[in-house]
Design a protein around this motif. Structure first.
Motif, PDB file in Angstrom:
ATOM      1  N   MET A  32       0.831  -1.199   0.000  1.00 32.95           N
ATOM      2  CA  MET A  32       0.000   0.000   0.000  1.00 32.95           C
ATOM      3  C   MET A  32       0.868   1.253   0.000  1.00 32.95           C
ATOM      4  SD  MET A  32      -3.205  -1.236   2.429  1.00 32.95           S
ATOM      5  CE  MET A  32      -3.019   0.130   3.463  1.00 32.95           C
ATOM      6  N   GLU A  33       1.953   1.225   0.767  1.00 32.25           N
ATOM      7  CA  GLU A  33       2.859   2.371   0.820  1.00 32.25           C
ATOM      8  C   GLU A  33       3.521   2.592  -0.529  1.00 32.25           C
ATOM      9  OE1 GLU A  33       6.801   3.243   3.306  1.00 32.25           O
ATOM     10  OE2 GLU A  33       5.042   2.805   4.553  1.00 32.25           O
ATOM     11  N   ASN A  34       3.944   1.497  -1.179  1.00 29.83           N
ATOM     12  CA  ASN A  34       4.557   1.616  -2.499  1.00 29.83           C
ATOM     13  C   ASN A  34       3.580   2.165  -3.526  1.00 29.83           C
ATOM     14  OD1 ASN A  34       7.042   0.725  -1.633  1.00 29.83           O
ATOM     15  ND2 ASN A  34       6.680  -1.398  -2.222  1.00 29.83           N
ATOM     16  N   GLN A  35       2.323   1.698  -3.466  1.00 31.00           N
ATOM     17  CA  GLN A  35       1.314   2.205  -4.389  1.00 31.00           C
ATOM     18  C   GLN A  35       1.070   3.681  -4.123  1.00 31.00           C
ATOM     19  OE1 GLN A  35      -2.027  -0.393  -3.730  1.00 31.00           O
ATOM     20  NE2 GLN A  35      -1.455  -1.735  -5.417  1.00 31.00           N
ATOM     21  N   GLY A  36       0.974   4.070  -2.847  1.00 32.33           N
ATOM     22  CA  GLY A  36       0.772   5.466  -2.491  1.00 32.33           C
ATOM     23  C   GLY A  36       1.946   6.310  -2.911  1.00 32.33           C
ATOM     24  N   SER A  37       3.152   5.804  -2.705  1.00 32.33           N
ATOM     25  CA  SER A  37       4.357   6.531  -3.085  1.00 32.33           C
ATOM     26  C   SER A  37       4.425   6.704  -4.596  1.00 32.33           C
ATOM     27  CB  SER A  37       5.588   5.794  -2.576  1.00 32.33           C
ATOM     28  OG  SER A  37       6.753   6.453  -2.952  1.00 32.33           O
ATOM     29  N   GLN A  38       4.092   5.665  -5.319  1.00 37.28           N
ATOM     30  CA  GLN A  38       4.105   5.742  -6.780  1.00 37.28           C
ATOM     31  C   GLN A  38       3.064   6.747  -7.257  1.00 37.28           C
ATOM     32  OE1 GLN A  38       3.662   2.002  -8.776  1.00 37.28           O
ATOM     33  NE2 GLN A  38       3.674   2.918 -10.801  1.00 37.28           N
ATOM     34  N   ARG A  39       1.888   6.732  -6.639  1.00 41.03           N
ATOM     35  CA  ARG A  39       0.841   7.676  -7.013  1.00 41.03           C
ATOM     36  C   ARG A  39       1.297   9.105  -6.728  1.00 41.03           C
ATOM     37  NH1 ARG A  39      -4.206   5.937  -4.553  1.00 41.03           N
ATOM     38  NH2 ARG A  39      -3.877   7.379  -2.858  1.00 41.03           N
ATOM     39  N   CYS A  40       1.982   9.308  -5.595  1.00 43.56           N
ATOM     40  CA  CYS A  40       2.512  10.637  -5.280  1.00 43.56           C
ATOM     41  C   CYS A  40       3.547  11.064  -6.314  1.00 43.56           C
ATOM     42  CB  CYS A  40       3.128  10.662  -3.882  1.00 43.56           C
ATOM     43  SG  CYS A  40       1.908  10.692  -2.544  1.00 43.56           S
ATOM     44  N   GLN A  41       4.423  10.152  -6.704  1.00 41.85           N
ATOM     45  CA  GLN A  41       5.441  10.489  -7.697  1.00 41.85           C
ATOM     46  C   GLN A  41       4.784  10.944  -8.999  1.00 41.85           C
ATOM     47  OE1 GLN A  41       8.587  10.724  -6.954  1.00 41.85           O
ATOM     48  NE2 GLN A  41       8.216   9.905  -4.930  1.00 41.85           N
ATOM     49  N   GLU A  42       3.734  10.245  -9.397  1.00 38.69           N
ATOM     50  CA  GLU A  42       3.030  10.603 -10.629  1.00 38.69           C
ATOM     51  C   GLU A  42       2.383  11.982 -10.499  1.00 38.69           C
ATOM     52  OE1 GLU A  42       0.345   7.358 -11.207  1.00 38.69           O
ATOM     53  OE2 GLU A  42       1.945   5.970 -11.768  1.00 38.69           O
ATOM     54  N   GLN A  43       1.773  12.236  -9.334  1.00 34.82           N
ATOM     55  CA  GLN A  43       1.128  13.528  -9.121  1.00 34.82           C
ATOM     56  C   GLN A  43       2.145  14.658  -9.078  1.00 34.82           C
ATOM     57  OE1 GLN A  43      -1.607  13.650  -5.851  1.00 34.82           O
ATOM     58  NE2 GLN A  43      -2.623  11.774  -6.490  1.00 34.82           N
ATOM     59  N   ILE A  44       3.300  14.405  -8.468  1.00 36.82           N
ATOM     60  CA  ILE A  44       4.339  15.424  -8.378  1.00 36.82           C
ATOM     61  C   ILE A  44       4.861  15.758  -9.769  1.00 36.82           C
ATOM     62  CG2 ILE A  44       6.707  15.851  -7.587  1.00 36.82           C
ATOM     63  CD1 ILE A  44       5.917  14.236  -5.028  1.00 36.82           C
ATOM     64  N   GLN A  45       5.026  14.741 -10.617  1.00 35.94           N
ATOM     65  CA  GLN A  45       5.489  14.995 -11.981  1.00 35.94           C
ATOM     66  C   GLN A  45       4.436  15.749 -12.791  1.00 35.94           C
ATOM     67  OE1 GLN A  45       6.549  11.134 -13.435  1.00 35.94           O
ATOM     68  NE2 GLN A  45       8.558  11.178 -12.469  1.00 35.94           N
TER      69      GLN A  45
ATOM     70  N   CYS B 183      -2.474  27.280  -4.263  1.00 36.85           N
ATOM     71  CA  CYS B 183      -3.467  26.545  -3.468  1.00 36.85           C
ATOM     72  C   CYS B 183      -4.251  25.578  -4.353  1.00 36.85           C
ATOM     73  CB  CYS B 183      -4.413  27.513  -2.763  1.00 36.85           C
ATOM     74  SG  CYS B 183      -3.610  28.500  -1.477  1.00 36.85           S
ATOM     75  N   GLN B 184      -4.576  26.011  -5.553  1.00 37.29           N
ATOM     76  CA  GLN B 184      -5.293  25.130  -6.470  1.00 37.29           C
ATOM     77  C   GLN B 184      -4.413  23.956  -6.882  1.00 37.29           C
ATOM     78  OE1 GLN B 184      -8.592  25.336  -7.153  1.00 37.29           O
ATOM     79  NE2 GLN B 184      -8.175  23.292  -7.956  1.00 37.29           N
ATOM     80  N   GLU B 185      -3.133  24.222  -7.126  1.00 41.75           N
ATOM     81  CA  GLU B 185      -2.215  23.134  -7.478  1.00 41.75           C
ATOM     82  C   GLU B 185      -2.157  22.109  -6.349  1.00 41.75           C
ATOM     83  OE1 GLU B 185       1.001  25.503 -10.302  1.00 41.75           O
ATOM     84  OE2 GLU B 185       1.344  25.440  -8.146  1.00 41.75           O
ATOM     85  N   LEU B 186      -2.106  22.581  -5.118  1.00 44.57           N
ATOM     86  CA  LEU B 186      -2.050  21.657  -3.975  1.00 44.57           C
ATOM     87  C   LEU B 186      -3.365  20.904  -3.804  1.00 44.57           C
ATOM     88  CD1 LEU B 186      -0.100  23.869  -1.428  1.00 44.57           C
ATOM     89  CD2 LEU B 186       0.739  21.832  -2.622  1.00 44.57           C
ATOM     90  N   ARG B 187      -4.484  21.568  -4.033  1.00 43.34           N
ATOM     91  CA  ARG B 187      -5.790  20.899  -3.928  1.00 43.34           C
ATOM     92  C   ARG B 187      -5.932  19.784  -4.965  1.00 43.34           C
ATOM     93  NH1 ARG B 187      -7.557  26.304  -3.203  1.00 43.34           N
ATOM     94  NH2 ARG B 187      -8.096  26.622  -1.018  1.00 43.34           N
TER      95      ARG B 187
ATOM     96  N   MET C  66      -3.833  17.660  -5.670  1.00 46.83           N
ATOM     97  CA  MET C  66      -3.027  16.513  -5.251  1.00 46.83           C
ATOM     98  C   MET C  66      -3.709  15.810  -4.083  1.00 46.83           C
ATOM     99  SD  MET C  66       0.767  18.123  -5.271  1.00 46.83           S
ATOM    100  CE  MET C  66       1.579  16.612  -5.733  1.00 46.83           C
ATOM    101  N   ASP C  67      -3.379  14.528  -3.915  1.00 46.51           N
ATOM    102  CA  ASP C  67      -3.849  13.799  -2.742  1.00 46.51           C
ATOM    103  C   ASP C  67      -3.241  14.436  -1.496  1.00 46.51           C
ATOM    104  OD1 ASP C  67      -5.184  12.064  -4.393  1.00 46.51           O
ATOM    105  OD2 ASP C  67      -3.744  10.419  -4.175  1.00 46.51           O
ATOM    106  N   THR C  68      -3.988  14.416  -0.425  1.00 43.10           N
ATOM    107  CA  THR C  68      -3.541  15.024   0.830  1.00 43.10           C
ATOM    108  C   THR C  68      -2.174  14.511   1.253  1.00 43.10           C
ATOM    109  OG1 THR C  68      -5.841  15.241   1.529  1.00 43.10           O
ATOM    110  CG2 THR C  68      -4.175  15.391   3.250  1.00 43.10           C
TER     111      THR C  68
END
Length: 137
Positions: free
Chosen positions: A32-45, A84-88, A90-92
């Motif tokens: 779950m952490e790896n999936q969350g981390s991967q999802r964050c990486q995609e969102q950050i890019q 603020c919109q850019e941050l919104r 993204m996942d919390t």
């Protein structure tokens, strides 16, 4: 008695078929952490936080100068709203990681200015009224 034996045999067959078609999925916390981390990486890019970068770099410049004009102040507010919109978008759980990465990638930012940007980035979610209200980095 024959009917009971027949019903019992049918039930055993149904149980055997149901058991054969059942499988178990085990998801570990690491998965779950790896999936969350991967999802964050995609969102950050995808969400590069350009407005957050502009807001932070300009607000640090404002601190260094005594006088600012209204146009610059209005631009800063516009960048803050867009940030603020850019941050919104993204996942919390990805927001702080994205902010930390954005500040660390800011080229030409060193020493005291980098610390100042990082300090301001910590409180950007609070300024945007989103969760988490403060980043810990």
């Amino acid at each position: 008695m024959a009917k009971i034996s027949l019903v019992a045999a049918l039930l055993l067959c149904l149980l055997a078929v149901a058991t054969a078609n059942t499988f178990t999925v085990t998801v570990t916390e690491d998965d779950m952490e790896n999936q969350g981390s991967q999802r964050c990486q995609e969102q950050i890019q995808r969400q590069r936080l350009n407005h957050c970068r502009m807001y932070l770099s300009r607000s640090c410049q404002y601190e260094l100068s005594i006088v600012t004009d209204d146009d610059e102040s209005n631009q800063a507010q516009e960048h803050l709203q867009q940030c603020c919109q850019e941050l919104r978008n993204m996942d919390t759980q990805c927001r702080c990681q994205a902010l930390r990465r954005m500040v660390s990638q800011e080229q030409g930012t060193q020493g005291h200015e980098a610390e100042r940007m990082l300090g301001r980035a910590r409180y950007l979610p609070r300024m945007c009224n989103i969760q988490p209200t403060q980043c810990r980095f």
